[in-house]
Design an enzyme around this catalytic site. Structure first.
Site, short mmCIF file in Angstrom:
data_model
loop_
_atom_site.label_atom_id
_atom_site.label_comp_id
_atom_site.label_asym_id
_atom_site.label_seq_id
_atom_site.Cartn_x
_atom_site.Cartn_y
_atom_site.Cartn_z
N HIS A 146 0.67 -1.16 0.03
CA HIS A 146 0.06 -0.12 -0.20
C HIS A 146 0.88 1.33 0.15
O HIS A 146 1.93 1.36 0.55
CB HIS A 146 -0.85 0.10 1.27
CG HIS A 146 -1.92 -1.02 1.31
ND1 HIS A 146 -3.38 -0.77 1.10
CD2 HIS A 146 -1.74 -2.29 1.26
CE1 HIS A 146 -3.95 -2.07 1.13
NE2 HIS A 146 -3.11 -2.89 0.95
N HIS A 198 -3.18 -5.34 8.01
CA HIS A 198 -2.08 -4.08 7.76
C HIS A 198 -1.94 -3.18 9.34
O HIS A 198 -1.95 -2.27 9.38
CB HIS A 198 -2.36 -3.31 6.63
CG HIS A 198 -2.22 -3.83 5.44
ND1 HIS A 198 -1.03 -4.07 4.79
CD2 HIS A 198 -2.96 -4.71 4.48
CE1 HIS A 198 -1.09 -4.74 3.75
NE2 HIS A 198 -2.44 -5.37 3.42
N HIS A 253 3.23 -19.70 -0.63
CA HIS A 253 4.18 -18.57 -0.67
C HIS A 253 4.00 -17.64 0.29
O HIS A 253 5.03 -17.21 0.98
CB HIS A 253 4.09 -17.98 -2.12
CG HIS A 253 4.55 -18.52 -3.20
ND1 HIS A 253 5.95 -19.16 -3.48
CD2 HIS A 253 3.81 -19.31 -4.11
CE1 HIS A 253 5.85 -19.89 -4.50
NE2 HIS A 253 4.62 -19.85 -4.93
N ASP A 276 -6.67 -12.73 -2.37
CA ASP A 276 -5.85 -11.54 -2.69
C ASP A 276 -5.40 -11.34 -3.98
O ASP A 276 -4.17 -10.72 -4.08
CB ASP A 276 -4.71 -11.49 -1.48
CG ASP A 276 -4.36 -10.09 -1.33
OD1 ASP A 276 -4.87 -9.19 -1.64
OD2 ASP A 276 -3.06 -9.76 -0.65
#
Length: 386
Positions: A146, A198, A253, A276
């Protein structure tokens, strides 16, 4: 009145008041786009479709799709939206939340207005359940891909502006930001699912967000405080708090296989598989965009920003289900994490399950758990099968 009948060698079923389970064989009868009957065994009638192998499951529900097939949802034009909606059934997804990442509040509001105006003209395809706003109310310390320039506190005026279109169904925020707990309460009262993400929050701050109404954690372990024996963070609270559903990007991952297994064991019945996915998903290696920033899709692994930061994924949700099963997760639990659990979180108990009264959104997962055929409202929108 036609009542299409589908039979399957193996099928996921969620009987009323009972846990989801696998039956073999099973059948579904559809009337007017709704499941009229679903059960174990074979009915005394000739099926309209007989699935000889694989698994018949509820249509998959993805709460975090930034983009797909070359299009970034936040700035895609109508053609881009039409492409994504019409092609997501190829991945088994029958309902999703297009996800808009961090941008100025005014830019996000304009994107929401564009989406509201074009939704009525979209073709038959994957259901658009609303919009997931991932930011701008995030932590600078845990920003991931972001843009830090646009991160801000969730002021009441900003929340009001973003809610005006009625499209916002999920908001990811960092609860340690000024005004965040009040924002959680306001959003929850407005019927919006709030997810912690986040975030540099402690476990205690994450608990406070759950106390205020938050019910999800965005992509657990990624871009958040984790597990430390003297300094527990967001991930710890996500695993121990029965009110919180941890989202998990299971592309092998973003999170190591052993950690993914830990999430399923510790948060049994609460895990939400998400992709995502970025615009690069479903596309060859190359350069694409995420929130207006360039990202590169390599030959192997997830897309990256120029500084090497992971920027979304190239994951398909049917692939995530297959990865979970490949780790030894029970088949019913793996499918639930991509169907019933996210549907319930978003307030859509008519989706994500094979049971009478639910929408006839179905996916035939092949032996490798890739979608072979997909139905929305009983209408086949992708694939073969007789």
């Amino acid at each position: 009145m036609a009542s299409p009948l589908i039979t399957a060698r193996r099928m996921i079923i969620t009987p009323a008041g009972s846990p989801t389970r696998v039956v073999s064989p099973g059948y579904v009868r559809v009337v007017d786009g709704v499941i009229a009957e679903a059960g174990e065994g074979r009915p005394n009638a000739t099926p309209d479709a007989d699935l000889p192998d694989g698994l018949l499951a509820p249509g998959l529900v993805d709460l975090q799709v930034n983009g797909f097939f070359g299009h970034d949802m936040v700035d895609a034009d109508e053609a881009g939206w039409r492409t994504v909606v019409s092609r997501l059934p190829e991945t088994g997804v029958t309902a999703f939340l297009p996800t808009f990442i961090t941008a100025p509040v005014g830019t996000q509001a304009a994107a929401l207005q564009r989406a509201r105006d074009l939704l009525p003209g979209l073709p038959d395809g994957t259901r658009v359940l609303g919009v997931h706003l991932e930011g701008p109310f995030l932590s600078e310390k845990r920003k991931g891909a972001h843009n830090a320039e646009y991160l801000t506190d969730p002021a009441p005026g900003a929340i009001k502006t973003l809610l005006e279109t009625g499209l916002v169904k999920l908001v990811t925020l960092a609860p340690e930001r000024d005004g965040a707990l009040d924002a959680v309460r306001t959003l929850t009262e407005a019927g919006v699912l709030v997810s912690v993400g986040h975030s540099d929050a402690t476990a205690a701050q994450t608990k406070a967000a759950a106390d205020a109404g938050a019910r999800m954690v965005t992509h657990i372990f990624n871009a958040q405080t984790g597990v430390h024996h003297r300094d527990p963070g967001v991930a710890v609270q996500a695993l121990i708090d029965d009110r919180l559903s941890p989202g998990l990007i299971l592309d092998l991952h973003h999170v190591a296989p052993e950690v993914a297994e830990l999430v399923f064991r510790a948060a049994a019945g609460r895990v939400v598989l998400v992709t995502d996915a970025a615009a690069s998903a479903g596309m060859p290696p190359g350069t694409y965009e995420l929130g207006g920033e360039p990202i590169t899709m390599p030959e192997q692994g997830p897309p990256l920003r120029a500084d090497g930061t992971i920027a979304g994924s190239g994951l398909r949700l049917d692939e995530a289900v297959g990865n979970a099963i490949g780790l030894g997760i029970d088949t019913a639990a793996a499918v639930d994490a991509a169907t019933r659990v996210p549907a319930d979180l978003i307030g859509r108990p008519d989706l994500g399950r094979i049971t009478p009264g639910a929408a006839a959104d179905l996916v035939w997962l092949g032996p490798g758990h890739r979608a072979l055929a997909t139905w929305v409202n009983g209408q086949k929108l992708f694939g073969g099968g007789s």
